[in-house]
Design a protein around this motif. Structure first.
Motif, mmCIF file in Angstrom:
data_model
loop_
_atom_site.group_PDB
_atom_site.id
_atom_site.type_symbol
_atom_site.label_atom_id
_atom_site.label_comp_id
_atom_site.label_asym_id
_atom_site.label_seq_id
_atom_site.Cartn_x
_atom_site.Cartn_y
_atom_site.Cartn_z
ATOM 1 N N UNK A 30 -17.609 -1.048 6.598
ATOM 2 C CA UNK A 30 -16.696 -1.542 5.605
ATOM 3 C C UNK A 30 -16.726 -0.416 4.727
ATOM 4 N N UNK A 50 -8.526 3.058 5.540
ATOM 5 C CA UNK A 50 -9.052 2.549 6.544
ATOM 6 C C UNK A 50 -8.125 3.194 7.889
ATOM 7 N N UNK A 57 -14.647 -2.811 -4.517
ATOM 8 C CA UNK A 57 -14.519 -1.681 -3.738
ATOM 9 C C UNK A 57 -13.268 -1.687 -2.920
ATOM 10 N N UNK A 58 -13.018 -1.004 -2.216
ATOM 11 C CA UNK A 58 -11.708 -0.893 -1.439
ATOM 12 C C UNK A 58 -12.455 -0.477 0.108
ATOM 13 N N UNK A 59 -12.065 -1.399 1.057
ATOM 14 C CA UNK A 59 -12.268 -1.237 2.581
ATOM 15 C C UNK A 59 -11.453 -1.065 3.366
ATOM 16 N N UNK A 60 -10.199 -1.441 2.927
ATOM 17 C CA UNK A 60 -9.025 -1.053 4.143
ATOM 18 C C UNK A 60 -7.788 -0.618 3.102
#
Ligand code: FES
Ligand code: FES
Lengths: 785, 157
Positions: A201, A286, B37-40
């Motif tokens: 993630x 991402x 947080x940044x996940x995408x």
């Protein structure tokens, strides 16, 4: 068992910072004067770079530089190396085409980078990257194994004919031939182990920094093994000596293999920072993660099992084609070979085995280790084949397994491994009991009355962790050692700092390793600090992958503790006016045998650092380092039982129950071990039911975001039932085996065996992963046709 | 650049941001609240979840200027120094986190659920967390943690 020693479910030391938002991941780090990098990436799977015009980008606001692959080549920056040399069947070495961090002439997959824009802000870098004009001459692409091995396929590398990187074999071909000639029955199966995208993630991040006053270069990177990155980046790519290169991997948000490898962006930020004299930071979006993190699996196999009439296995033959992607990633070559072919025996006494693996280049992102790495592919193949054999011979899946289980140890397989311990009957017994296997037929009937098809599937598997020993790995082509370092620094007042070369990115080493110290040295767990992830702090290490951290790193720590005790015994003997041979140590106390004379580790440590009255032949201090090189792999094993219900109208598979009984050796922290099981199971179920990376024929990644790559979400999964049966590893002092990959290796075949079982009376005999509703529905209809 | 005034973790903050700056960028880059947080980049992982006026929101989907005047709560703001909120404590007790990257978003999302349901069932928790990805835990322990955290909160926030 103490409440913080081996076997205790100690709550994690690291949680306080993660739970309060005070973790420090690489993207949380900003360096003074830092610039931001945005890579210019190819939208084509295969193209010649005919020209590149950065004039407009260079004039854009905030842009400091646009640097290209051609400039990188001029600066003599080297190719990204591969860590394992595989030899072909004829003894010749594999093809090793170069992998430039920035492509200068040819791009070979969508996302291959040709230039980097460096600017004052992230947004400025990104916007200017859109202004770089690259003149691509589009070329035909080979985006799958099938396309790459076809006659006249476009070549990924001009000098790698037929796109075959290597053609490798394991086992005894003649003996296997002979076994098949004697067989009463041969079962064959063609299977696809689909391509997966790891998807930690936390996206990858790298920051390069150069300090001219000390001539020191620093790389902050979200890596699973900073020491190895320093070796590869320093010695092989940039030509920087290790004492002038520091690699820091702080908190890392999951890896699952994808953060083992040395990536192009790590080189790019370091190179750019040294050229520009300012720190340079890159954070993947991402979308970039999908396009540039190494993918996993992607095998196509044909497998055959030869049996005697009574179900005894006589021989196994496997022919696999493995997709390597466009370039050899750091460990891309070892995954389909020594981590795959060596597991073809599974838990069974198959006397003759031969495996052949051809690895092919394609115009896709490189493929490398992903949780399990080669072993899930082997387990899927063996466990599907065994189930199919049971069906064809009219035996039960339990009976055929029991008949062929290895039950004496050590056991040397025909594919190079020697299993040291295990009890496959015991784990299977436990799993069947926990899953109420006996009562299943009633449940099947009940489901039938609701129009549902219920099935149950078993997988009994073994895996190999902690690749070792270095001498054997070296003889097989490994270009690095496979030991681990551990250092125990006992401070003057008796608190302890542990330095390890492994890296924790979710595994909880700060707790587990502290438990080892608490257990053996008797130090309060709050008085133990575990340090990892900085090449300046730990002496050296090989990082964390292949479930090796406790099995190799933990045992290095244990060895270092033994050295501490050894020296401490001499100091204590001097303090208590006894002979060292008469001093014993237990849980923090040195005692003169048979007397009530004793002294604590803390007092001994103080004496070691304030050596006013001290043995003449001893150095001061209490700080010991050990390197541990295991004698063998460890062999976790287990039995997984999965129960599903399929709706034949929609093809939807519902997981009703997932039950596991595993043998992972000595358990240090059962809470953490269960957590590792859960995570591995979720990824294994993800592979079995949901996940698949798809490239179209032109090499475009169709599943390039969470909108079309199906990640398992909370509502897709059940809670898991776990059991444990322990046999200790016989060749390491802690008796530990490893647990990180067990779930992702064991469960996929159990899921598919269950789905096939549910649909068997509709004529279904096999199904590839993922068993999506569409695929299940089509399989049912094809079987009925 | 218009200044934006909002309350973050009970402190009033005024910051100059571009009109396209996202709330998550305001928090991380301007206020140094890096726990979010940044996940995408497609609003699908939930790592960036915060509370805006008590409701869980993906802070990568909302512009900083659009939350002017609102009360924003991040993971850094739910417990005093050295303390854990009952939901954080439940995550620790049940090992509901491994790498910790999804954790702040999970905890913030769970707080919103707990405010609506004092004793959520397993199915309710699993449905509620549909927008939060975790790659480490398999969700098993997160579900246990959220259920216990919600019960410990007893309908409070
Ligand atoms: S960063 Fe993924 S949803 Fe916001
Ligand atoms: S704990 Fe790592 S992603 Fe959830």
């Amino acid at each position: 068992m103490s409440d913080t020693g081996i076997g205790a479910a100690v709550r994690r030391k690291e949680d306080a910072r993660f739970l309060t938002g005070r973790g420090r991941y690489t993207d949380d780090i900003d360096r003074p004067g830092q610039l931001y990098a945005h890579l210019v990436r190819s939208p084509h799977a295969h193209a010649r770079v005919a020209g590149l015009d950065a004039t407009e980008a260079e004039r854009a606001p905030g842009v400091v530089a646009v640097l290209t692959g051609a400039q990188m080549a001029e600066d003599g920056v080297g190719s990204l190396p591969c860590g394992w040399l595989i030899h072909n069947r004829d003894g010749s070495p594999m093809a090793e085409p170069p992998h430039p961090p920035l492509a200068a002439e040819t791009v070979r997959h969508v996302g291959d980078a040709v230039a980097v824009v460096v600017a004052e802000t992230r947004t400025q870098a990104k916007e200017a990257a859109g202004l770089v004009e690259v003149d691509y001459e589009d070329l035909p692409a080979a985006a799958s194994i099938h396309a790459a091995v076809a006659d006249g396929a476009p070549l990924v590398h001009d000098d790698v004919g037929g796109n075959v990187c290597f053609d490798w074999e394991i086992g005894d071909e003649a003996a296997t031939e002979e076994a098949f000639s004697r067989a009463d029955h041969v079962v064959t199966l063609d299977l696809v182990n689909q391509r997966l995208i790891p998807n930690a993630i936390e996206p990858r991040v790298a920051i390069g920094e150069y300090d001219p006053s000390s001539d020191m270069t620093t790389l902050y990177t979200s890596s699973q093994n900073p020491h190895l990155i320093r070796l590869l980046l320093g010695a092989f790519v940039m030509g920087l000596p290790e004492h002038k290169l520091r690699v820091v991997s702080p908190d890392v948000g999951g890896g699952f293999g994808s953060k083992i490898f040395h990536y192009a962006e790590e080189v790019v930020v370091v190179w750019a920072a040294r050229r520009l004299g300012r720190p340079v930071k890159w954070t993947a979006t991402r979308s970039e993660s999908f396009q540039t993190d190494a993918h996993g699996r992607d095998h196509v196999s044909h497998a055959e099992l030869a049996l005697a009439a009574d179900g005894t296995f006589l021989g196994l033959r496997v022919d696999t084609k493995a997709n390597l992607g466009a370039y050899l990633s750091t460990f891309g070559s070892v995954v389909p070979t020594y981590l795959h072919g060596t597991l073809f025996a599974g838990c069974y006494r198959t006397p003759a085995i031969h495996g052949r693996v051809q690895a092919v280049f394609t115009h896709t992102v490189p493929v490398d280790a992903y949780r399990g790495a080669g072993r899930p592919e082997a387990a899927f193949l063996v466990e599907r084949l065994v189930d199919k054999a049971a069906t064809e011979l009219g035996m039960s899946p339990v009976e055929i397994r029991r008949k062929n289980f290895i039950d004496t140890f050590p056991y040397a397989t025909p594919v190079a491994l020697e299993y040291d311990s295990g009890d496959y009957h015991a784990t299977l017994d436990m799993a069947l009991e926990l899953a109420d296997y006996e009562g299943f037929e009633d449940r099947r009937e009940e489901a039938r009355s609701r129009g549902r098809r219920r099935g149950i599937g078993i997988s009994t598997f073994v895996e190999a962790c902690g690749i070792a020993p270095s001498s054997v790995a070296g003889a097989l082509g490994a270009r690095a050692g496979l030991y681990e370092s551990g250092q125990i620094r006992v401070h003057p007042t008796g608190s302890v700092t542990v330095y390890t070369g492994t890296h924790s990115h979710g595994q909880g080493h700060e707790t587990t390793f502290a438990q080892l110290v608490s257990d053996h040295l008797g130090v309060d767990i709050d008085q133990v600090e575990v340090v990892h992830g900085d090449s300046e702090k730990s002496s050296f290490g090989m990082g964390t992958y292949g479930s090796r951290s406790l099995a190799v790193g933990g045992n290095a720590i244990y060895k270092a503790m033994e050295k501490v005790v050894d020296k401490g015994r001499k100091i204590a003997a001097h303090m208590m006016e006894a002979s060292p041979d008469d001093v014993e140590f237990e849980k923090g106390v040195f005692r003169v045998v048979g007397t009530d004379k004793e002294t604590s580790l803390g007092d001994v440590a103080m004496t070691a650092y304030v050596p006013h009255d001290y043995p003449e032949d001893l150095e001061p201090g209490l700080d010991e380092t050990a390197f541990y090189d295991p004698a063998n792999f460890t062999f976790p094993a287990g039995a997984h039982v999965v129960e599903v219900e399929v709706d034949p109208e929609t093809g939807r598979v519902e997981l009703v129950q997932v039950t596991c009984a595993d043998d992972v050796g000595t358990v240090v922290n059962p809470m953490i071990v269960d957590g590792q099981m859960h995570g591995g199971l979720a990824q294994g179920i993800g592979q079995a039911l949901f996940e698949r990376a798809v490239y179209d024929e032109s090499g475009q990644l169709v599943t390039g975001s969470y909108m079309n790559y199906t990640m398992p979400r909370a509502a897709d999964l059940p809670s898991f039932t776990l059991g444990r049966h322990t046999t200790e590893c016989t060749h390491n002092p802690l008796g530990v085996k490893g647990v990180g990959e067990v779930g992702s290796i064991g469960v996929p075949p159990a899921v598919i065996n269950a789905v096939v079982d549910a649909l068997s009376d509709l004529g279904v005999t096999h199904l590839d992963m993922p068993a999506t509703p569409e695929r299940v529905w089509k399989t049912i209809h094809a079987a009925q046709a | 650049m218009p200044p934006v005034t909002l309350t973050v973790n009970e402190k009033q903050r005024t910051t100059e941001v571009e009109s396209r700056t996202l709330l998550v960028e305001l928090l991380r880059d301007h206020l140094d609240l890096t726990g979010t947080h940044v996940g995408c980049d497609t609003s699908q992982c939930g790592a960036c979840t915060v509370l805006v006026d008590g409701r869980s929101v993906k802070s990568c989907t909302i512009l900083a200027v659009d939350v002017a005047g609102s009360e924003v709560t991040t993971i850094e703001g739910i417990a005093g120094p050295g303390e854990l909120h009952p939901m954080q404590a439940a995550f620790k007790e049940h090992h509901g986190l491994q790498c910790g990257f999804c954790t702040p978003g999970m905890v913030m999302g769970a707080l919103d659920l707990a405010a609506r349901s004092a004793d959520p069932s397993e199915a309710e928790v699993r449905e509620w967390l549909e927008g939060n990805l975790c790659r480490c835990t398999g969700y098993h322990n997160i579900v246990l943690a959220v259920q216990e955290g919600a019960r410990a909160m007893g309908g409070a926030s």
